[in-house]
Design a protein around this motif. Structure first.
Motif, PDB file in Angstrom:
ATOM      1  N   TRP A  39      13.757  31.519  42.302  1.00  9.07           N
ATOM      2  CA  TRP A  39      12.458  30.973  41.933  1.00  9.07           C
ATOM      3  C   TRP A  39      12.670  29.949  40.851  1.00  9.07           C
ATOM      4  N   LEU A  43      11.556  26.107  40.812  1.00  9.54           N
ATOM      5  CA  LEU A  43      10.411  25.690  39.591  1.00  9.54           C
ATOM      6  C   LEU A  43      11.279  24.467  38.995  1.00  9.54           C
ATOM      7  N   ASN A  44      12.588  24.408  38.621  1.00 14.97           N
ATOM      8  CA  ASN A  44      13.106  23.498  38.003  1.00 14.97           C
ATOM      9  C   ASN A  44      13.508  22.249  38.693  1.00 14.97           C
ATOM     10  N   ALA A  45      13.922  22.324  39.997  1.00 13.63           N
ATOM     11  CA  ALA A  45      14.172  21.347  40.777  1.00 13.63           C
ATOM     12  C   ALA A  45      13.187  20.594  41.337  1.00 13.63           C
ATOM     13  N   GLY A  46      12.151  21.530  41.602  1.00 15.50           N
ATOM     14  CA  GLY A  46      10.914  21.019  42.397  1.00 15.50           C
ATOM     15  C   GLY A  46      10.874  21.409  43.930  1.00 15.50           C
ATOM     16  N   VAL A 119       1.852  30.659  45.928  1.00 14.80           N
ATOM     17  CA  VAL A 119       2.522  29.914  44.591  1.00 14.80           C
ATOM     18  C   VAL A 119       3.554  29.273  44.944  1.00 14.80           C
ATOM     19  N   ARG A 124       4.050  25.015  41.406  1.00 13.09           N
ATOM     20  CA  ARG A 124       3.916  25.064  40.054  1.00 13.09           C
ATOM     21  C   ARG A 124       2.711  26.180  40.082  1.00 13.09           C
ATOM     22  N   PRO A 125       2.877  27.404  39.655  1.00  9.60           N
ATOM     23  CA  PRO A 125       1.640  28.315  39.482  1.00  9.60           C
ATOM     24  C   PRO A 125       0.394  27.860  38.614  1.00  9.60           C
ATOM     25  N   ASP A 126       0.728  27.143  37.698  1.00 15.35           N
ATOM     26  CA  ASP A 126      -0.439  26.696  36.940  1.00 15.35           C
ATOM     27  C   ASP A 126      -1.419  25.909  37.968  1.00 15.35           C
TER      28      ASP A 126
ATOM     29  N   GLY B  61       1.154  31.052  34.800  1.00 15.58           N
ATOM     30  CA  GLY B  61       1.174  29.332  34.812  1.00 15.58           C
ATOM     31  C   GLY B  61       1.453  28.825  33.621  1.00 15.58           C
ATOM     32  N   PRO B  69      10.361  21.454  33.445  1.00 21.76           N
ATOM     33  CA  PRO B  69      10.655  20.221  32.912  1.00 21.76           C
ATOM     34  C   PRO B  69       9.505  18.937  32.939  1.00 21.76           C
ATOM     35  N   TYR B  70       8.473  19.663  34.001  1.00 23.21           N
ATOM     36  CA  TYR B  70       7.464  18.814  34.670  1.00 23.21           C
ATOM     37  C   TYR B  70       6.359  18.538  33.545  1.00 23.21           C
TER      38      TYR B  70
END
Lengths: 434, 70
Positions: A39, A43-46, A119, A124-126, B61, B69-70
């Protein structure tokens, strides 16, 4: 079995922990770590970089894949679990009482994983939090706003149901429960008095009624509507999707309940608690649900091959050339035949390991069908602007997607391992305490 | 995206999907035995879980926004 012996049997996992349990716990914790690594990588790579799932905004392609398929699958599983428990309470099907608690826990865990798959798919969870923040605006056009609303609704009701039903039980057996979880028990039984028992039963009855009524409204309503109201996707659009999806969901749910209860029965030697006849009843219901799933599949195919509109024809043609589709058909047919053999000649054909194997085949088959349904629908868009966005899409899940999806199954396993040591997994009667 | 009109979806959610919940709450309040303390507690659980879920999302979140990084 006398009441005392029964209680001892049910409380045994809470009072004793075997080496085998620790070994399992370590395996599932390792699986969880692997999941978190994957995960973090995504998240880091997209999402697009690691899965190739496109988006409708800039990159085209197929925007929904295994994650959303997994979401629909988990939601379906969740709706069946607590429905069994609610039916025990509302329709007085006492024979299923021993598996009610396990089913409730399955619902809470499966719903959490449904939410988690969203998610994963969103990246991104946000963004989920933003969807909630802007809900009054997003609800008009965002399937995710609907998802979040109904998952939250069902999860909150399920958790409330589980916790309220535990209050009297935990208060009665408090001295036999592990002291390490004392703070949690104190929270669960906050303000408990025996005078509330009767009213709590009544509150639980109404909760069960609401939960039962919500099953067709959500698994056969909101979740199918996320797809079936979109005229641009030929495989999705149509009013039969609700009934078909509800049937599939209940099939996978029942299969899930069978697998989990069989594992508990085996692990704690509860053959006398969760008796054979419970599995036979479940097998009968499962057989007819799987048969209904075949029936809906037949409708889909016939509609698609007989003078269908161009896109639906093309889509069905593509579907019929897909090995995955025939794998699903084979899974359904083999399961239905085996289940009816079990019902007709139980002495010769019925065995719990065989039933678990069939349930596993059905679970995987339904997942396969859900993912196919979603992806195929996205590959053949009918109307602009979708047609202009991605004239041709292709999709197959990457290793990382599988890794994360299987990770959600590992998390449910871990959840069960933890729950086993915290709450009684078969409902006890607080009245029986001496 | 601004929306001037009330959408069909809102009627569906609050008019149809939520019906079982309204009935349930009515049942709690009107049904016998009457015990408003227990009903208040059930509401407390519901509100508590909603807050817990949203707060949990907020935390996850925020943490991931910091880590990515984004």
């Amino acid at each position: 079995m006398s009441t005392d012996v029964f209680e001892d049997r049910i409380l045994y996992p809470l009072e004793h922990t075997s080496k085998r349990y620790y070994a399992l716990l370590v395996i599932f914790l390792l699986g969880t770590v692997l999941f978190l690594i994957a995960w973090a990588y995504q998240l880091n790579a997209g999402v697009w970089a690691v899965t190739g799932i496109g988006d409708w905004g800039i990159s085209g392609g197929v925007p929904w894949g295994l994650y959303i398929g997994g979401f629909v699958w988990w939601v379906g599983l969740a709706h069946g679990g607590i429905a069994i428990s609610a039916a025990v309470r509302v329709i007085d099907i006492d024979r299923f009482a021993p598996i009610a608690r396990v089913s409730e826990v399955l619902t809470v865990l499966a719903l959490s994983m449904a939410a988690f798959n969203i998610v994963l798919s969103m990246g991104r969870p946000d963004r989920i939090f933003n969807t909630i923040l802007w809900w009054p605006a997003t609800v008009h056009h965002s399937p995710l706003a609907w998802d979040i609303a109904v998952i939250t609704l069902y999860l909150v009701l399920s958790l409330t149901y589980l916790c309220l039903s535990l209050r009297a039980e935990i208060a009665a057996f408090r001295d036999r429960l592990p002291t390490v979880f004392s703070p949690l028990y104190s929270v669960l039984t906050i303000g408990y008095s025996r005078s509330e028992d009767e009213k709590i039963e009544q509150i639980l009855w109404w909760l069960a009624v609401a939960i039962l009524a919500l099953v067709p409204l959500l698994s056969g309503g909101v979740v199918p509507w996320l797809f079936s109201l979109i005229a641009a996707q030929p495989a999705w659009y149509g009013s039969a999707a609700g009934a078909a999806m509800l049937t599939e969901s209940l099939t996978s749910a029942l299969a899930g309940v069978i697998i989990i209860t069989a594992i508990f029965r085996f692990a704690y030697d509860w053959g006398d608690v969760i008796e054979d006849r419970i599995f036979r009843d479940l097998a009968t219901v499962l057989a007819f649900l799987a048969l209904a799933t075949i029936w809906f599949t037949m409708h889909d195919i016939l509609t698609g091959v007989y003078t269908a509109p161009t896109n639906i024809g093309a889509l069905t043609g593509a579907m019929l050339e897909l090995p995955f589709f025939w794998l699903a058909v084979a899974g359904l047919v083999v399961s239905v035949v085996a289940l009816f053999l079990m019902i007709g000649w139980p002495d010769r054909f019925f065995s719990i390991p065989a039933l678990v194997a069939i349930s596993a085949i059905l679970s995987v088959t339904i997942l396969n069908k859900k993912v196919m349904f979603i992806v195929e629908g996205l590959m053949f868009p009918t109307a602009p602007p979708l047609t202009n966005l991605y004239p041709s899409g292709s999709y197959s899940p990457t290793l990382l997607e599988w890794w994360l999806f299987i990770g959600t199954i590992v998390l449910v396993g871990l959840g069960f391992l933890v729950a086993t040591k915290v709450i009684p997994m078969v409902e006890l009667d607080p009245e029986e305490v001496n | 995206m601004a929306h001037e009109t009330i959408h069909l979806g809102l009627y569906v959610i609050f008019g149809i999907i939520m019906l079982p919940v309204y009935v349930m709450i009515l049942g709690w309040l009107i049904g016998k035995p009457r015990n408003y303390r227990a009903v208040a507690m059930a509401f407390g659980y519901i509100v508590g879980f909603i807050i817990l879920i949203i707060a949990g999302l907020l935390v996850v979140g925020l943490v991931t926004s910091v880590l990515t990084p984004y």
